[in-house]
Write a protein that holds these residues in place. Structure first.
Motif, PDB file in Angstrom:
ATOM      1  N   THR A   5     -15.075  51.244  72.298  1.00 22.57           N
ATOM      2  CA  THR A   5     -15.362  52.506  71.618  1.00 22.57           C
ATOM      3  C   THR A   5     -16.596  52.420  70.730  1.00 22.57           C
ATOM      4  O   THR A   5     -17.138  53.439  70.325  1.00 22.57           O
ATOM      5  N   LEU A   6     -17.048  51.201  70.412  1.00 22.31           N
ATOM      6  CA  LEU A   6     -18.211  51.018  69.537  1.00 22.31           C
ATOM      7  C   LEU A   6     -19.470  50.798  70.358  1.00 22.31           C
ATOM      8  O   LEU A   6     -19.404  50.301  71.484  1.00 22.31           O
ATOM      9  N   PRO A   7     -20.641  51.155  69.797  1.00 22.82           N
ATOM     10  CA  PRO A   7     -21.885  50.904  70.535  1.00 22.82           C
ATOM     11  C   PRO A   7     -22.172  49.413  70.627  1.00 22.82           C
ATOM     12  O   PRO A   7     -21.683  48.618  69.819  1.00 22.82           O
TER      13      PRO A   7
END
Length: 170
Positions: A5-7
């Motif tokens: 979900t994180l870059p």
């Protein structure tokens, strides 16, 4: 592979995806509109950048100079044409970029490229203009930027041409 979900971290990519023609600087939008190949003509596809994509490439050593590589007209059956424009954020000016190529008569230039691909690690722009949908003939070209800010050019690194569509895909 599962997408988180994180870059991504620690990844440097000079290319930024353009979402629509509204992402273009005004000088680039004008050059696109005035391009001799009628690049901004939508041919019934609407916003070409929204539909087919485009990228803006910034350079670490040229902080104010960006390449905008965007569709030039509607697609063919298996080829999508792109044009490239150089934009100088400092002056607000833009210019069309040309690409060296080889013709039957010798060295030449073209104002568009086909089925473009950007390799950020190698700092290379390439194309594969298919002679037919199967991809067993056509022209493959690779260019590198010469790094001369607003007055620079793409330099042809390699070009391969297969005229005979013979079913050999290598």
């Amino acid at each position: 592979v599962e997408t988180g979900t994180l870059p991504a971290t620690g990844v440097v990519n000079r290319a930024v995806e353009l979402k629509s023609s509204n992402d273009l600087p005004p000088a680039v939008a004008q050059k696109w509109k005035d391009h001799p190949d009628e690049c901004s003509e939508d041919y019934g596809y609407g916003d070409l950048i929204k539909r087919f994509g485009g990228i803006a490439i910034g350079w670490d050593d040229e902080k104010t100079v960006k390449h905008n590589i965007i569709p030039c007209g509607g697609p063919g059956a298996y080829n999508l044409v792109f044009a490239a424009f150089l934009f100088d954020e400092e002056t607000g000016s833009a210019r069309n970029l040309q690409f060296p190529t080889m013709s039957e008569k010798g060295p030449s230039i073209v104002g568009t490229i086909i089925n473009m691909s950007w390799d950020d690690n190698a700092s290379q722009l390439s194309q594969f203009a298919k002679g037919r949908g199967l991809g067993d003939c056509g022209t493959a070209s690779t260019w590198e930027w010469d790094g001369n800010a607003f007055y620079g050019n793409f330099v042809l690194v390699e070009e391969r041409f297969q005229d005979e569509c013979n079913g050999n895909y290598e």
